[in-house]
Design a protein around this motif. Structure first.
Motif, short mmCIF file in Angstrom:
data_model
loop_
_atom_site.label_atom_id
_atom_site.label_comp_id
_atom_site.label_asym_id
_atom_site.label_seq_id
_atom_site.Cartn_x
_atom_site.Cartn_y
_atom_site.Cartn_z
N UNK A 236 45.85 12.67 58.66
CA UNK A 236 47.24 12.95 58.97
C UNK A 236 47.35 13.87 60.18
N UNK A 237 48.51 13.83 60.86
CA UNK A 237 48.76 14.72 62.00
C UNK A 237 49.33 16.04 61.50
N UNK A 238 49.22 17.07 62.33
CA UNK A 238 49.76 18.39 62.02
C UNK A 238 50.82 18.73 63.04
N UNK A 239 51.94 19.35 62.63
CA UNK A 239 53.04 19.62 63.56
C UNK A 239 52.69 20.54 64.71
N UNK A 240 51.56 21.23 64.66
CA UNK A 240 51.16 22.11 65.76
C UNK A 240 50.73 21.33 67.00
N UNK A 241 50.40 20.03 66.81
CA UNK A 241 49.80 19.26 67.90
C UNK A 241 50.64 18.05 68.29
N UNK A 242 50.72 17.84 69.61
CA UNK A 242 51.38 16.64 70.13
C UNK A 242 50.45 15.43 70.08
N UNK B 84 49.11 16.62 77.37
CA UNK B 84 50.49 17.07 77.51
C UNK B 84 50.86 17.84 76.24
N UNK B 85 50.65 19.14 76.28
CA UNK B 85 50.89 19.95 75.09
C UNK B 85 49.61 20.22 74.32
N UNK B 86 49.74 20.70 73.11
CA UNK B 86 48.58 21.02 72.27
C UNK B 86 47.93 19.74 71.75
N UNK C 26 40.62 22.81 68.79
CA UNK C 26 42.04 22.91 69.13
C UNK C 26 42.16 23.20 70.63
N UNK C 27 43.00 22.44 71.31
CA UNK C 27 43.35 22.74 72.70
C UNK C 27 44.78 23.27 72.69
N UNK C 28 44.91 24.59 72.90
CA UNK C 28 46.21 25.26 72.80
C UNK C 28 46.69 25.62 74.20
N UNK C 29 47.88 25.13 74.55
CA UNK C 29 48.40 25.27 75.92
C UNK C 29 49.24 26.54 76.07
#
Length: 239
Positions: A2-8, A31-33, A63-66
């Motif tokens: 599943x995806x997590x809302x923190x990431x695009x 483009x984004x996290x 995690x790639x956090x922008x």
């Protein structure tokens, strides 16, 4: 997964060299996290390029956090979130934080963290020995969570991401939670040898301070904080 809302964006791999390498390669197109997850890493690395065994069954992700402007001690903040996760899921009192970037169960490593700053991204690579069988050469220094209790990789991942998201504002505004870090410090009151780029130092660990520095009572009686370095060895039992 599943995806997590923190990431695009979320990227999943059956096998790759390492998730942090994949993140680095795709950085210009992000483009984004973004979240990078692998079932197996062929060339996982820890601090200073140390090889990190990453067989199937373990939890390996980056995690790639922008555009995140962080105060000092970001790796230790990640360590706190990961510690809270593993302590909650395993219900074990023997999970601890080993400065500067590891999580231990009793006297053995179960997780490691590596943080890199590239362009306007923080890349946070995390490896957790969850349900994997480790090579025999690592049995004296590392272990897996499956020896404590049954664990689910997605549950651990999402629990960690929820902690990271919920604790981030407090960390950005107030800095590290030094009380938590010292309460669950693996090295506190232990005799250690700390290797730095200048020299090796021996002393007893007094605490971790607000900036994330490890504070040693050196053999010569001086109290000295160190921002970086590697723990070359430590006493197995606390004084």
């Amino acid at each position: 997964m599943d995806s997590h809302p923190l990431f695009e964006q979320t990227f999943e791999y059956e096998r790759c060299s390492s998730t942090i390498s994949e993140a680095r390669n795709l950085l210009p197109s992000l483009d984004g996290n973004a979240l990078f997850i692998a079932k197996e890493q062929m060339d996982g690395r820890g601090r200073k390029g140390n090889l990190w065994s990453s067989p199937r069954g373990g939890l390996w992700f980056t995690m790639a956090i922008k555009d995140l402007d962080v105060p000092s001690g970001f790796t230790l903040f990640i360590g706190q979130c990961l510690h809270m996760t593993l302590k909650k899921i395993t219900k074990s009192e023997d999970i601890s934080i080993k400065w500067p970037n590891d999580i231990y169960y009793k006297e053995k490593k179960v997780a490691g963290i590596i943080v890199k700053k590239l362009r306007n991204y923080h890349l946070v690579g995390i490896g957790v020995n969850t349900n994997c069988v480790l090579p025999e050469r690592l049995h004296k220094t590392a272990t897996s969570l499956q020896k404590i209790c049954p664990v689910n990789n997605q549950e651990i991942l999402f629990e960690f991401l929820d902690y990271f998201q919920s604790k981030l504002i407090d960390y950005l505004e107030q800095g590290l939670d030094e009380e938590y870090l010292n309460r669950f410090s693996f090295l506190k009151n232990k005799k250690v040898t700390l290797g730095t780029e200048f020299a090796n130092y021996q002393g007893v660990v007094k605490n971790i301070n607000k900036e994330g520095k490890i504070v040693l009572l050196l053999d010569n009686g001086l109290i000295q904080p160190f921002f970086s370095g590697s723990i070359l060895n430590f006493a197995q039992k606390k004084r």
